[in-house]
Each structure stands twice: as C-alpha cells, then as structure tokens.
Motif scaffolding. Structure first.
Motif, PDB file in Angstrom:
ATOM      1  N   ALA A  44       0.834  -1.208   0.000  1.00  0.00           N
ATOM      2  CA  ALA A  44       0.000   0.000   0.000  1.00  0.00           C
ATOM      3  C   ALA A  44       0.864   1.251   0.000  1.00  0.00           C
ATOM      4  O   ALA A  44       0.530   2.250  -0.634  1.00  0.00           O
ATOM      5  CB  ALA A  44      -0.941  -0.016   1.202  1.00  0.00           C
ATOM      6  N   GLU A  45       1.992   1.202   0.676  1.00  0.00           N
ATOM      7  CA  GLU A  45       2.907   2.348   0.715  1.00  0.00           C
ATOM      8  C   GLU A  45       3.477   2.626  -0.683  1.00  0.00           C
ATOM      9  O   GLU A  45       3.556   3.772  -1.111  1.00  0.00           O
ATOM     10  CB  GLU A  45       4.035   2.076   1.706  1.00  0.00           C
ATOM     11  CG  GLU A  45       4.974   3.234   1.902  1.00  0.00           C
ATOM     12  CD  GLU A  45       6.040   2.941   2.954  1.00  0.00           C
ATOM     13  OE1 GLU A  45       7.179   3.381   2.744  1.00  0.00           O
ATOM     14  OE2 GLU A  45       5.740   2.274   3.959  1.00  0.00           O
ATOM     15  N   GLU A  46       3.869   1.573  -1.398  1.00  0.00           N
ATOM     16  CA  GLU A  46       4.391   1.743  -2.759  1.00  0.00           C
ATOM     17  C   GLU A  46       3.317   2.251  -3.714  1.00  0.00           C
ATOM     18  O   GLU A  46       3.613   3.002  -4.645  1.00  0.00           O
ATOM     19  CB  GLU A  46       4.971   0.429  -3.278  1.00  0.00           C
ATOM     20  CG  GLU A  46       6.244   0.007  -2.574  1.00  0.00           C
ATOM     21  CD  GLU A  46       6.679  -1.402  -2.928  1.00  0.00           C
ATOM     22  OE1 GLU A  46       7.859  -1.682  -2.739  1.00  0.00           O
ATOM     23  OE2 GLU A  46       5.845  -2.211  -3.380  1.00  0.00           O
TER      24      GLU A  46
ATOM     25  N   ALA B  26      12.479  11.567 -12.001  1.00  0.00           N
ATOM     26  CA  ALA B  26      13.124  10.631 -11.075  1.00  0.00           C
ATOM     27  C   ALA B  26      13.345  11.279  -9.709  1.00  0.00           C
ATOM     28  O   ALA B  26      13.105  10.651  -8.668  1.00  0.00           O
ATOM     29  CB  ALA B  26      14.461  10.151 -11.654  1.00  0.00           C
ATOM     30  N   ALA B  27      13.776  12.532  -9.711  1.00  0.00           N
ATOM     31  CA  ALA B  27      13.985  13.238  -8.438  1.00  0.00           C
ATOM     32  C   ALA B  27      12.670  13.405  -7.690  1.00  0.00           C
ATOM     33  O   ALA B  27      12.619  13.237  -6.463  1.00  0.00           O
ATOM     34  CB  ALA B  27      14.632  14.600  -8.692  1.00  0.00           C
ATOM     35  N   ALA B  28      11.599  13.720  -8.418  1.00  0.00           N
ATOM     36  CA  ALA B  28      10.284  13.868  -7.783  1.00  0.00           C
ATOM     37  C   ALA B  28       9.816  12.539  -7.210  1.00  0.00           C
ATOM     38  O   ALA B  28       9.244  12.493  -6.117  1.00  0.00           O
ATOM     39  CB  ALA B  28       9.270  14.413  -8.788  1.00  0.00           C
TER      40      ALA B  28
ATOM     41  N   GLU C  70      10.119   9.576  -0.018  1.00  0.00           N
ATOM     42  CA  GLU C  70      10.517  10.085   1.291  1.00  0.00           C
ATOM     43  C   GLU C  70       9.317  10.660   2.039  1.00  0.00           C
ATOM     44  O   GLU C  70       9.159  10.422   3.242  1.00  0.00           O
ATOM     45  CB  GLU C  70      11.591  11.164   1.131  1.00  0.00           C
ATOM     46  CG  GLU C  70      12.941  10.653   0.711  1.00  0.00           C
ATOM     47  CD  GLU C  70      13.959  11.782   0.506  1.00  0.00           C
ATOM     48  OE1 GLU C  70      13.819  12.837   1.160  1.00  0.00           O
ATOM     49  OE2 GLU C  70      14.868  11.602  -0.319  1.00  0.00           O
ATOM     50  N   LEU C  71       8.501  11.420   1.346  1.00  0.00           N
ATOM     51  CA  LEU C  71       7.310  12.017   1.990  1.00  0.00           C
ATOM     52  C   LEU C  71       6.366  10.930   2.484  1.00  0.00           C
ATOM     53  O   LEU C  71       5.821  11.017   3.594  1.00  0.00           O
ATOM     54  CB  LEU C  71       6.573  12.932   1.010  1.00  0.00           C
ATOM     55  CG  LEU C  71       7.227  14.242   0.652  1.00  0.00           C
ATOM     56  CD1 LEU C  71       6.490  14.928  -0.496  1.00  0.00           C
ATOM     57  CD2 LEU C  71       7.280  15.159   1.876  1.00  0.00           C
ATOM     58  N   VAL C  72       6.169   9.896   1.689  1.00  0.00           N
ATOM     59  CA  VAL C  72       5.263   8.817   2.086  1.00  0.00           C
ATOM     60  C   VAL C  72       5.846   8.039   3.260  1.00  0.00           C
ATOM     61  O   VAL C  72       5.113   7.746   4.215  1.00  0.00           O
ATOM     62  CB  VAL C  72       4.962   7.894   0.876  1.00  0.00           C
ATOM     63  CG1 VAL C  72       4.204   6.634   1.320  1.00  0.00           C
ATOM     64  CG2 VAL C  72       4.170   8.648  -0.180  1.00  0.00           C
TER      65      VAL C  72
ATOM     66  N   ALA D 184       5.256   9.982   6.313  1.00  0.00           N
ATOM     67  CA  ALA D 184       3.838  10.021   6.695  1.00  0.00           C
ATOM     68  C   ALA D 184       3.375   8.684   7.278  1.00  0.00           C
ATOM     69  O   ALA D 184       2.490   8.656   8.133  1.00  0.00           O
ATOM     70  CB  ALA D 184       2.983  10.386   5.482  1.00  0.00           C
ATOM     71  N   VAL D 185       3.987   7.598   6.840  1.00  0.00           N
ATOM     72  CA  VAL D 185       3.625   6.275   7.386  1.00  0.00           C
ATOM     73  C   VAL D 185       4.187   6.143   8.801  1.00  0.00           C
ATOM     74  O   VAL D 185       3.519   5.632   9.693  1.00  0.00           O
ATOM     75  CB  VAL D 185       4.145   5.145   6.473  1.00  0.00           C
ATOM     76  CG1 VAL D 185       4.034   3.787   7.153  1.00  0.00           C
ATOM     77  CG2 VAL D 185       3.368   5.138   5.167  1.00  0.00           C
ATOM     78  N   ARG D 186       5.407   6.640   9.007  1.00  0.00           N
ATOM     79  CA  ARG D 186       6.015   6.573  10.344  1.00  0.00           C
ATOM     80  C   ARG D 186       5.375   7.565  11.303  1.00  0.00           C
ATOM     81  O   ARG D 186       5.312   7.332  12.489  1.00  0.00           O
ATOM     82  CB  ARG D 186       7.522   6.875  10.248  1.00  0.00           C
ATOM     83  CG  ARG D 186       8.338   5.773   9.674  1.00  0.00           C
ATOM     84  CD  ARG D 186       9.805   6.027   9.876  1.00  0.00           C
ATOM     85  NE  ARG D 186      10.224   7.309   9.348  1.00  0.00           N
ATOM     86  CZ  ARG D 186      10.818   7.523   8.168  1.00  0.00           C
ATOM     87  NH1 ARG D 186      11.042   6.492   7.377  1.00  0.00           N
ATOM     88  NH2 ARG D 186      11.154   8.720   7.774  1.00  0.00           N
ATOM     89  N   GLY D 187       4.957   8.722  10.743  1.00  0.00           N
ATOM     90  CA  GLY D 187       4.473   9.837  11.544  1.00  0.00           C
ATOM     91  C   GLY D 187       3.326   9.509  12.380  1.00  0.00           C
ATOM     92  O   GLY D 187       3.009   9.940  13.401  1.00  0.00           O
TER      93      GLY D 187
END
Length: 192
Positions: free
Chosen positions: A85-87, A176-178, A184-186, A189-192
């Motif tokens: 789900a994260e991917e 690719a950079a985006a 990283e943002l996801v 947010a999953v850890r947060g």
C-alpha cells in the motif's frame, strides 16, 4: 467517473479524427490548429468531423478525454503492480516515468488549461477533472496506506507530481527526483 466513459464508441473515421487531432494539438497547440488541417490529416471531410464532434471544442474535449482514459489506465496499472500500500501511493510517479518517455512535450492537460482558460470550455473541464482525479487518487492511496494527514500528503504529492510534469521537458531527471522525494514524503507520513 472516468472522463469520456459515457461517450459512444468511435467509428473508424472518428478514431482517425481523434488520432490526427491528438498528434496536431499536442505538437502544435490547440489554438494553432484548425479543423481544416485536422480533416486533411485524418482523411475525412470537415462535414464528417462536425457531424461526429459538433465543433472544434467538442473535438478538443474528445481528444483530452481519450488521453485521460489512457493516462488513468496507466496509473491504475502502476498502482496494481505496486507491492505494498505504501508503494501504491507513489505509483503515479512510476507511471509518469514511462509516460514522459513517450510524450516529451509536457503535459497535454496543463497545456490545455493554459490555452483554454475559460472554465466553461469543454476541453478545460476535461483537463481540470483530470487534475482533480489525480489529487483525489493520491488522497485515496495515502488513506489506504495509513499515512498521517492524507489530504495534506495528497496535496504535497500532487504539487510535486505536477512540478515534475511541468519541468520534465526542460530538465532531464526531474521525474526521477520527484519520485524519490515522493517516496521520502510517504515514508515519513507512514512513520508519523
């Protein structure tokens, strides 16, 4: 609802018209291309074009709806191919990689919004709906992945995605950079 999903199937002549319109509108711009040129490139009469689409505006909407249908299908395939789900949350960035490899002149929808600023124009409506759909998809995927504050994350991912779309033709590597930044943002947010 998918854009253009309630449109009747295209006849062979209608398909040739949309294909010619897509090539010409994307390469030259919507306002720069007239129906005479589209009819010539598709091998039909202007009468056939008008009988099928009613107007150039109707053809613009049909062209964008067809492109939207293909884009959504590619994004859904990328989401389905994701392992977790994260991917899946960043799958639209993966779809964007392959899409921009084929379409190198930027985003047809952003181009249409720039050329057709009137929100009542049928082409503007299709392009705007495509962008709303993507923002909504990011939120849906972020929610399914258990991310903190899915609406905020979705907005950030959407802005990042659209920035990559807009800058991709000018600076190789932005997609690719985006995608890296989106992951990283996801993760945060999953850890947060």
């Amino acid at each position: 609802m998918d854009s253009g999903s309630d449109a009747p199937p295209l006849t062979p002549a209608g398909r040739r018209i949309v294909d010619a319109a897509e090539e010409l509108f994307y390469e030259r711009g919507i306002t720069a291309v007239g129906v005479d040129l589209i009819a010539e490139h598709s091998g039909v009469t202007k009468r056939t074009l008008y009988n099928r689409f009613g107007s150039k505006d109707g053809l613009v909407a049909a062209y964008l709806a067809e492109r939207d249908r293909r884009w959504r299908s590619e994004v859904r395939a990328a989401v389905d191919a994701g392992g977790s789900a994260e991917e899946a949350v960043t799958a639209p960035f993966e779809a964007l990689r392959s899409w921009t490899a084929r379409y190198t002149r930027g985003c047809a929808f952003l181009n249409a919004l720039a050329e057709l600023p009137d929100p009542r124009h049928p082409g503007h409506r299709v392009a705007a709906e495509q962008k709303r759909w993507l923002l909504s998809l990011f939120e849906e995927l972020a929610t399914a992945a258990g991310c903190c504050e899915p609406p905020t994350l979705a907005t950030r991912l959407f802005v990042l995605h659209e920035g990559a779309v807009a800058t991709g033709p000018l600076a190789p590597g932005t997609v690719a950079a985006a995608a890296d930044l989106a992951r990283e943002l996801v993760r945060a947010a999953v850890r947060g």
